[in-house]
Write an enzyme that holds these catalytic residues in place. Structure first.
Site, short mmCIF file in Angstrom:
data_model
loop_
_atom_site.label_atom_id
_atom_site.label_comp_id
_atom_site.label_asym_id
_atom_site.label_seq_id
_atom_site.Cartn_x
_atom_site.Cartn_y
_atom_site.Cartn_z
CB SER A 198 -0.95 -0.04 1.20
OG SER A 198 -1.98 0.91 1.06
CD GLU A 329 -5.19 -4.21 -3.84
OE1 GLU A 329 -5.43 -3.67 -2.75
OE2 GLU A 329 -4.13 -4.81 -4.07
CG HIS A 429 -5.56 -2.67 0.49
ND1 HIS A 429 -4.63 -2.60 -0.52
CD2 HIS A 429 -5.17 -1.72 1.40
CE1 HIS A 429 -3.74 -1.67 -0.25
NE2 HIS A 429 -4.04 -1.14 0.93
#
Length: 523
Positions: A198, A329, A429
């Site tokens: 990320s 995601e 995610h």
């Protein structure tokens, strides 16, 4: 059996005493200062080398993370709170021995939208990777306004006439600490892999583009994130203006006044007009992030230019690369509030491309709105970023690339109380982190043999890559190099298969939107 008591190592700043695992195989050193505490006049200054200490410093507890908002308890990324402080520049080392052979080094840069997170989260514990033959380092760095505030007075203080990016400067300082100290832990300073997820992955892409990081790492792994989209980075002038507005919002006229404000007030103040400050940035960015005061900056020093331009000129730190993202995601992102707001922002953000965007992300009813707004965030902020990163390196670099799509759905039990833990979020995610670190058991979920085998293979790929720049090895499924013209990925779902990069139509749409927006960027 090996000794299980404390073990001493001498760093440049002084000796430290770590601990060993129950079986004596892995030694851990926690809370090591890699820079001086950024307090007082050192707030919003580049990091300085840590002070030297007398005696043996205990290294048995994690250092505090940067002051940050609390995560909600029912979020999939929630773990028990850690101590927080502005004094946060600490790192942690796991190694199978205190000296001897030079082993590959893996430096983990945590995610969290440059706003939350730390190097002490249970899913990034380095013990199992260290057992596989690497030295693992996890780091904390400055976040939010403490890490990325720019202001004209701050720029005037520096010889390079810029400000902001302190969190990235911290990461570079940590890499310099690794270069200078890691041999004492059995690591090879000439075989360093940076890997992150990320915002950590965005950091890895930025470090690949930064001249200040040249020579400090030799491989790169970016998981779910990059910094290539036309509007992802701010110009210094924009960031400085946001800093001036923020200072005024706290009733001070300049940096001296801001340095006297409590760190928690600096970090947690929510500006009523933060939306206006962020207006030039698109609505597909993660929600709840004050982009005007907490993101990377094109400062002409650490970040000389837009990353797309740096790569297209072949000026990046050209090292072997693994990159990819998860299949779902955007599933943990909050949806846009209304259909009208979704359409309004699409037209404001994408202009002539808005209707094409709305065809790909329809929002005719509440169900479509929820699905499309989450999918728009996920595919642009993450999947597209990693795909275009692979393409930029393939087209303009010489080092090999390996591309993946993580579609394995962890067996997350549904729990009452709302939020991520109460609904199906797929291959969400951060889902891959437990597999990479082989830390499945830090979550009390009903893991299957299939999950444990995927974790074994993924961590082996990552370790092999850290050692040689090639993830392949004996007994592992073959993972061919990525090439822009072949456009294939390692698909991780109930095993490992090679197939086309998923959802190319959406990636191509974002490529077109990025091209249109990039043509409108100021010089």
């Amino acid at each position: 059996m090996a000794a299980t008591g404390p073990i001493q190592v001498r760093t440049e700043a002084g000796p430290i005493a770590g601990t060993t695992s129950a079986d004596g195989v892995v030694r851990a050193f926690k809370g090591l200062p890699y820079a001086r505490p950024p307090l007082g006049k050192l707030r919003w200054q580049p990091p300085y080398r840590p002070d030297v200490w007398d005696g043996v410093r205990p290294a048995d507890k994690f250092g505090p993370r940067c002051i940050q908002p609390d995560r909600v308890r029912n979020a999939v990324g929630y773990f028990d709170p850690e101590p927080q402080s502005e004094d946060c520049l600490y790192l942690n080392v796991w190694t199978a021995s205190a000296g001897g052979d030079r082993r590959p080094v893996m430096v983990w840069i945590h995610g969290g939208a440059f706003t939350v997170g730390s190097g002490a989260l249970p899913f990034s514990n380095g013990e199992n990777l260290a057992r596989a033959g690497v030295v693992v380092v996890t780091i904390n760095y400055r976040l939010g306004r403490l890490g990325f505030l720019a202001h004209p007075e701050l720029s005037a203080e520096q010889s390079y006439h810029a400000s902001g990016n302190y969190g990235l400067l911290d990461q570079i300082a940590a890499l310099r600490w690794v270069r200078d100290n890691i041999a004492a832990f059995g690591g090879d300073p000439n075989c360093v892999t940076i890997f992150g997820q990320s915002a950590g992955s965005s950091s890895v892409s930025t470090l690949m583009a930064s001249p200040l990081a040249k020579g400090l790492f030799h491989r790169a792994i970016g998981q779910s994130g990059g910094a290539f989209f036309a509007r992802i980075l701010r110009k210094l002038s924009t960031a400085e203006a946001a800093g001036v507005t923020f200072a005024r919002s706290l009733g001070v006229s300049g940096i001296d006044g801001l340095r006297q404000k409590p760190a928690r007030e600096i970090q947690l103040t929510i500006l009523e007009d933060s939306g206006a400050l962020n207006e030039e940035y698109d609505s597909s960015s993660p929600k709840g992030v004050d982009r005007a005061n907490g993101w990377s900056i094109i400062d002409g020093y650490l970040v000389p230019d837009y990353l797309m331009n740096i790569f297209s000129r072949g000026e990046q730190n050209d090292v072997p690369l693994i990159t990819g993202a998860t299949a779902d995601e955007g599933s943990t992102q909050p949806p846009t509030a209304s259909i009208e707001e979704f359409r309004r922002r699409a037209r404001a953000d994408y202009g002539a491309m808005a209707e094409e965007f709305l065809k790909s992300f329809p929002a005719e009813n509440a169900e479509e709105l929820e699905r499309s707004s989450r999918r728009a965030i996920g595919t642009r902020v993450f999947n597209w970023e990693n795909w275009v990163w692979a393409n930029q390196q393939s087209h303009y670099g010489q080092s090999p690339i390996y591309f993946y799509d993580f579609a394995q759905v962890p067996p997350k039990p549904l729990q009452p109380g709302g939020g991520d833990l109460s609904r199906d979020i797929g291959a969400f995610h951060t889902a891959e982190i437990n597999y990479v670190f082989q830390t499945l058991d830090c979550r009390s979920w009903p893991w299957r043999d299939e999950d444990r085998e995927i974790a074994r293979v993924m961590s082996s790929y990552w370790v092999n890559f850290a050692a040689s720049g090639d993830p392949n090895g004996s007994g592992l499924p073959s993972w061919p190099r990525y090439a822009e013209d072949k456009d294939t990925a390692l698909i991780i779902k109930s095993g490992f298969n090679i197939g086309p990069v998923p959802d190319r139509a959406t990636l191509d749409l974002w490529q077109s939107i990025d091209g249109k927006l990039r043509a409108e960027l100021p010089n």
